[in-house]
Design a protein around this motif. Structure first.
Motif, mmCIF file in Angstrom:
data_model
loop_
_atom_site.group_PDB
_atom_site.id
_atom_site.type_symbol
_atom_site.label_atom_id
_atom_site.label_comp_id
_atom_site.label_asym_id
_atom_site.label_seq_id
_atom_site.Cartn_x
_atom_site.Cartn_y
_atom_site.Cartn_z
ATOM 1 N N PHE A 36 30.927 25.134 35.520
ATOM 2 C CA PHE A 36 31.874 26.117 35.038
ATOM 3 C C PHE A 36 33.238 25.758 35.700
ATOM 4 C CE2 PHE A 36 33.975 30.129 35.563
ATOM 5 C CZ PHE A 36 34.236 30.186 34.298
ATOM 6 N N TRP A 37 33.217 25.926 36.872
ATOM 7 C CA TRP A 37 34.536 25.874 37.645
ATOM 8 C C TRP A 37 35.125 24.548 37.561
ATOM 9 C CZ3 TRP A 37 36.248 30.257 38.690
ATOM 10 C CH2 TRP A 37 35.479 31.355 39.266
ATOM 11 N N LEU A 38 34.523 23.488 37.408
ATOM 12 C CA LEU A 38 34.907 21.947 37.174
ATOM 13 C C LEU A 38 35.670 22.025 35.660
ATOM 14 C CD1 LEU A 38 32.622 19.454 38.781
ATOM 15 C CD2 LEU A 38 34.861 19.989 39.341
ATOM 16 N N ALA A 39 34.866 22.682 34.808
ATOM 17 C CA ALA A 39 35.326 22.599 33.399
ATOM 18 C C ALA A 39 36.565 23.255 33.371
ATOM 19 C CB ALA A 39 34.298 23.445 32.551
ATOM 20 N N LEU A 40 36.730 24.638 34.143
ATOM 21 C CA LEU A 40 37.959 25.340 33.965
ATOM 22 C C LEU A 40 39.252 24.533 34.644
ATOM 23 C CD1 LEU A 40 38.079 28.097 33.111
ATOM 24 C CD2 LEU A 40 37.982 28.928 35.371
ATOM 25 N N ILE A 41 38.739 23.589 35.830
ATOM 26 C CA ILE A 41 40.051 22.821 36.089
ATOM 27 C C ILE A 41 40.281 21.556 35.235
ATOM 28 C CG2 ILE A 41 40.798 21.492 37.865
ATOM 29 C CD1 ILE A 41 38.835 23.226 39.839
ATOM 30 N N GLY A 42 39.091 20.970 34.677
ATOM 31 C CA GLY A 42 39.309 19.584 34.032
ATOM 32 C C GLY A 42 39.498 19.774 32.785
ATOM 33 N N ALA A 43 38.951 20.834 31.938
ATOM 34 C CA ALA A 43 39.390 20.661 30.515
ATOM 35 C C ALA A 43 41.028 21.137 30.294
ATOM 36 C CB ALA A 43 38.737 21.993 30.020
ATOM 37 N N PRO A 44 41.693 21.967 31.209
ATOM 38 C CA PRO A 44 43.293 21.835 31.001
ATOM 39 C C PRO A 44 43.786 20.589 31.292
ATOM 40 C CG PRO A 44 42.335 23.969 32.160
ATOM 41 C CD PRO A 44 41.166 22.712 32.041
ATOM 42 N N LEU A 45 43.234 19.932 32.393
ATOM 43 C CA LEU A 45 43.728 18.480 32.637
ATOM 44 C C LEU A 45 43.904 17.668 31.751
ATOM 45 C CD1 LEU A 45 42.971 18.461 36.537
ATOM 46 C CD2 LEU A 45 45.116 19.069 35.463
ATOM 47 N N GLY A 46 42.554 17.608 31.129
ATOM 48 C CA GLY A 46 42.208 16.862 30.098
ATOM 49 C C GLY A 46 43.206 16.943 28.787
ATOM 50 N N CYS A 59 50.786 22.921 27.018
ATOM 51 C CA CYS A 59 49.735 22.560 26.320
ATOM 52 C C CYS A 59 48.444 22.630 27.351
ATOM 53 C CB CYS A 59 49.735 21.087 25.768
ATOM 54 S SG CYS A 59 50.857 20.751 24.486
ATOM 55 N N LEU A 60 48.758 22.567 28.767
ATOM 56 C CA LEU A 60 47.863 22.777 29.838
ATOM 57 C C LEU A 60 47.477 24.267 29.401
ATOM 58 C CD1 LEU A 60 47.731 21.306 33.028
ATOM 59 C CD2 LEU A 60 47.782 23.897 33.115
ATOM 60 N N LEU A 61 48.106 25.189 29.334
ATOM 61 C CA LEU A 61 47.750 26.596 29.150
ATOM 62 C C LEU A 61 47.262 26.738 27.658
ATOM 63 C CD1 LEU A 61 51.368 28.434 29.870
ATOM 64 C CD2 LEU A 61 49.212 28.676 31.156
ATOM 65 N N ALA A 62 47.238 25.950 26.647
ATOM 66 C CA ALA A 62 46.236 26.066 25.652
ATOM 67 C C ALA A 62 44.915 25.596 25.825
ATOM 68 C CB ALA A 62 46.959 25.180 24.491
ATOM 69 N N GLY A 63 44.873 24.601 26.734
ATOM 70 C CA GLY A 63 43.534 24.032 27.024
ATOM 71 C C GLY A 63 42.873 25.010 28.153
ATOM 72 N N LEU A 64 43.674 25.718 29.046
ATOM 73 C CA LEU A 64 42.939 26.791 29.866
ATOM 74 C C LEU A 64 42.508 27.894 29.110
ATOM 75 C CD1 LEU A 64 42.514 27.670 32.822
ATOM 76 C CD2 LEU A 64 44.669 28.833 32.693
ATOM 77 N N GLY A 65 43.117 28.246 28.053
ATOM 78 C CA GLY A 65 42.897 29.221 27.147
ATOM 79 C C GLY A 65 41.484 28.964 26.429
ATOM 80 N N GLY A 66 41.366 27.670 26.131
ATOM 81 C CA GLY A 66 40.007 27.287 25.526
ATOM 82 C C GLY A 66 38.768 27.171 26.399
ATOM 83 N N ALA A 67 39.011 26.801 27.613
ATOM 84 C CA ALA A 67 38.037 26.628 28.591
ATOM 85 C C ALA A 67 37.891 28.028 29.076
ATOM 86 C CB ALA A 67 38.757 26.030 29.858
#
Lengths: 318, 299
Positions: B72-82, B210-218
Motif C-alpha cells: 500500500f505505501w509503495l503504491a501510494l508513492i509509486g503510482a503518482p510517480l508513474g 498530474c502527479l496530484l491526479a495520480g495521488l488522488g487515484g492511488a
C-alpha cells in the motif's frame, strides 16, 4: 437550392451526390443503408453544433444534450401517448429548442470557458435525471423497440425519410448562415465589442443561435429514433459532445459542409475499425492528435488551401 | 458528547464525514487540474484518465508486493510517480508544441489523450473490476464523538487532504519554481525575457498537477472498485469544482471540493435517488451569483 450553395464544378458534384444518395438503397445492402442514415443524422447534428461553435464562436461543449433530449422526447411521446407519431416528431425538436432557451438564458452571461463549464454542468444534470429516473426514462437500459408508423418501419423508408429531412434542414441552416442574422452572428464571433457598438444585441443573437442549434440537434435526435428505434442515456453523455466537436474540427469548422464530412469520416472509420479491433477510441484519439497537429483547419480547410478556389465556398478564414 | 447529537443527528454527522473524505479525493485531483489551468491554461480533460491510471497503477504495485501494508505505501508513492512519468512524456512529446493554440484546440487535444489513455488502460489492465485491499493499519472503524463508527481509512484521507493542501501552497508560494510559475501564468513572454526556460517550468507544473491526479487515484483505490470509466464522472466533477472555486486558485479548489462533496453526501439524505443532483445545482447557483467563481481566479 443547390445553386446557391455550390458553384461551378461543385454544382455538378452536388447533383451527382444527391442522385447517388437517392439511388443508394438499390445498390447497397441493408446494413450500409443503416450506416448512411446514421452518417446523415450525425452530420446534421454536427452541422447544428457548428452553427454556434464555428459561426457563433460560442463554446457549446454539451451539444449532445439537445440531441438526446430530442430523441427521448420523441421516444417517450411514441411509447407513452397515443398521439399521432408525426406529432411526436415535431415535439422532440421543440423540446430541444426549449431546453436550448432555458440553458442559454442561464449560461449566456458567462463567456468562453465559464460558459462551457456551466453548460456541461447543466447538461450533466439532465443526463443524471435521464439516467436515474428509471420509471420514466428506462434508466441506463434506455427505451427499445419504439413503434413507428408503417411507412418508416422498413429500412428504406427510414433512410429516405432521414435523407429528405436532413436535406431540408441543411437548406434551412444554410439560409440562416447566409441571412443577415448569420452575418451578425459571425460578426459577434470575430469582434463582440464592435458588434455591440454598431447596434447588434449580442446576447439576443447568441441566444437565438443556441435555440436554433438546439432545435436542429433535436431533429437529429428524432431521426435517430426513426433509424434505430432505440434511445439510451449515452446519447446525452459529455463524451459524445466532444466527439461531435471532433467531427466539426476534422471536417473543418470554417466551412458549411465540413462537419458533415467529419461525421462521415468518423462513422465510416468507426464501422470499419470496429470490425477488426475493439480499440476504436485509441484510433480516434490518435487520429485526432494528427488532425490537431497537421490539419488545424480540418480536411475541407486543407482542400481549400490546396485548391484555393473551387468546390466549396469558404465561409471565413482566420 | 450527546449534545452534538441533539444538534446534528448521527445520520447527518456520519454523512458529513463521508462527504469530507470524498472532498479530500476531489480536492487532490482538482487542485492539480486547477494548477494546470491557472499556469498553463490547458483545460486538461485527460486529468481524469491520469487519475484512473493512478488507481490502476496502485492496484498493480499493491498486488506485486503481496497486497499488504508495504504494498500500500509503495503504491501510494509509486503510482503518482508513474503517472508523473506518463504525463512528462505526453507534455514533452505533444503539449509543449501547442501552448499557443486556442483553448478549444487544447481541450480537444486533451480529450484525444483521454481517449487514448482509456484504451491503453483497457489493453494493459483489462476491462474487469479491480480492488485494492485496505492496509492492515487502516482496517476497522473508529468511534467518532463516542459512538459514531467511521472507517479508519477515511480518517486517514481526512488527514492527507490538509497535508497536500499545505504542501501545495508552500510549493506555489514559497519556492522559487512556484514563484516563476506564478509569474509565467501572468506574463509568459516577460518571464522568458529574463532568461528563464519557460518551457521547462511549464513541464514541471504540468507534471506536478498530474502527479496530484495520480495521488488522488492511488488514495481512492482502496475505497472503490477500480474500473474503466471511473475517469468520466470524476473529470466533470473536478472541472466544476475548479470553475466554482475560481480558475487556478488552490484554495478555491478546496472550497469548491468542500461544497461539492458535502452537498453530494447530504443531498443523498434528502433525496436518495437524485442525491447526485445537488452538487450540480450548487455549481449552477454559485455561477449565477458569482460568474467567475467564488475566489479570485488567475485568469
Amino acid at each position: 437550392m443547390l445553386q446557391s450553395m455550390l458553384r461551378g464544378k461543385g454544382l455538378i458534384w452536388g447533383y451527382a451526390g444527391l442522385i447517388i444518395l437517392f439511388l443508394l438503397p438499390l445498390i447497397l445492402p441493408r446494413f450500409y443503408i443503416y450506416i448512411v442514415s446514421i452518417i446523415l443524422l450525425t452530420g446534421l447534428l454536427a452541422t447544428s453544433l457548428n452553427l454556434v461553435l464555428g459561426y457563433g464562436g460560442i463554446f457549446q461543449f454539451h451539444h449532445a444534450v439537445f440531441y438526446g433530449v430530442g430523441a427521448y422526447a420523441t421516444a417517450l411521446m411514441l411509447t407513452r401517448t397515443g398521439l399521432s407519431p408525426w406529432i411526436s416528431f415535431i415535439v422532440g425538436p421543440i423540446v430541444s429548442a426549449a431546453l436550448g432557451l432555458i440553458m442559454g438564458m442561464i449560461c449566456i452571461r458567462l463567456s468562453k470557458l465559464y460558459f462551457a463549464m456551466l453548460q456541461i454542468s447543466l447538461g450533466s444534470l439532465v443526463w443524471i435525471i435521464v439516467y436515474r429516473w428509471y420509471s420514466f426514462t428506462g434508466g441506463d437500459d434506455g427505451i427499445h423497440g419504439i413503434p413507428l408508423p408503417e411507412i418508416l418501419s422498413s429500412p428504406n423508408g427510414a433512410y429516405y425519410f432521414t435523407l429528405i429531412i436532413t436535406l431540408i434542414c441543411f437548406l434551412i441552416m444554410y439560409k440562416i448562415v447566409k441571412s443577415p442574422f448569420g452575418s451578425a452572428l459571425q460578426g459577434i464571433r470575430d469582434n463582440p465589442v464592435r458588434s455591440e457598438m454598431i447596434g447588434i444585441n449580442v446576447k439576443r443573437h447568441q441566444l437565438l443561435a443556441l435555440i436554433i442549434a438546439g432545435f436542429f440537434a433535436g431533429v437529429a435526435g428524432f431521426l435517430f429514433v426513426v433509424v434505430d428505434t432505440t434511445v439510451f442515456p449515452d446519447m446525452l453523455f459529455w463524451t459524445l459532445s466532444l466527439e461531435i466537436c471532433i467531427m466539426c474540427l476534422l471536417g473543418g469548422w470554417f466551412s458549411f459542409f465540413g462537419p458533415m464530412l467529419g461525421a462521415a469520416i468518423i462513422i465510416v472509420l468507426r464501422t470499419f475499425v470496429s470490425t477488426f479491433t475493439s480499440y476504436w477510441t485509441l484510433v480516434l484519439g490518435i487520429l485526432m492528435m494528427f488532425v490537431i497537429f497537421f490539419l488545424p483547419n480540418g480536411v475541407l480547410g486543407y482542400v481549400e488551401e490546396k485548391l484555393h478556389k473551387g468546390l466549396i465556398e469558404p465561409v471565413i478564414k482566420e | 458528547m450527546d449534545f452534538i447529537y441533539t444538534i446534528f443527528p448521527p445520520k447527518v454527522l456520519s454523512q458529513v464525514f463521508v462527504g469530507l473524505s470524498r472532498t479530500t479525493i476531489l480536492f487532490i485531483v482538482s487542485s492539480g487540474l486547477s494548477l494546470i489551468l491557472g499556469v498553463l491554461r490547458i483545460p486538461n480533460v485527460a486529468h481524469g484518465s491520469l487519475y484512473m491510471i493512478g488507481a490502476f497503477m496502485a492496484f498493480t504495485i499493491s498486488k506485486v508486493f503481496g497486497g499488504g501494508d508495504i504494498g500500500f505505501w509503495l503504491a501510494l508513492i509509486g503510482a503518482p510517480l508513474g503517472v508523473a512519468l506518463v504525463s512528462l512524456i505526453a507534455e514533452r512529446g505533444v503539449f509543449q508544441f501547442l501552448y499557443e493554440r486556442e483553448h478549444l484546440m487544447l481541450l480537444l487535444l486533451t480529450f484525444a489523450f483521454s481517449l487514448v489513455f482509456g484504451d491503453l488502460v483497457k489493453i494493459v489492465w483489462g476491462a474487469e473490476y479491480k480492488s485494492v485491499p485496505v492496509p492492515q493499519v487502516f482496517q476497522g472503524f473508529v468511534n467518532l464523538f463516542g459512538g459514531l463508527p467511521f472507517p479508519l481509512y477515511n480518517l486517514f484521507l481526512l488527514i492527507v487532504g490538509p497535508i497536500v493542501a499545505v504542501v501545495l501552497w508552500l510549493i506555489v508560494n514559497k519556492t522559487k519554481i512556484g514563484k516563476i510559475a506564478r509569474a509565467a501564468a501572468v506574463d509568459r513572454e516577460m518571464v522568458g525575457a529574463v532568461g528563464i526556460n519557460v518551457s521547462w517550468v511549464f513541464a514541471i507544473v504540468f507534471v506536478i498537477g498530474c502527479l496530484l491526479a495520480g495521488l488522488g487515484g492511488a488514495l481512492v483505490a482502496p475505497t472503490v472498485s477500480v474500473t474503466l470509466g471511473m475517469d468520466h464522472t470524476l473529470i466533470i466533477e473536478a472541472f466544476l469544482i475548479v470553475i466554482m472555486g475560481g480558475l487556478g486558485n488552490i484554495w478555491g479548489a478546496l472550497l469548491g471540493a468542500l461544497i461539492f462533496g458535502l452537498s453530494q453526501s447530504l443531498g443523498i439524505l434528502i433525496w436518495s435517488q437524485f442525491g447526485i443532483v445537488f452538487p450540480y445545482a450548487a455549481v449552477i447557483v454559485v455561477l449565477l451569483f458569482r460568474p467567475t467563481g467564488l475566489l479570485k481566479s488567475t485568469w
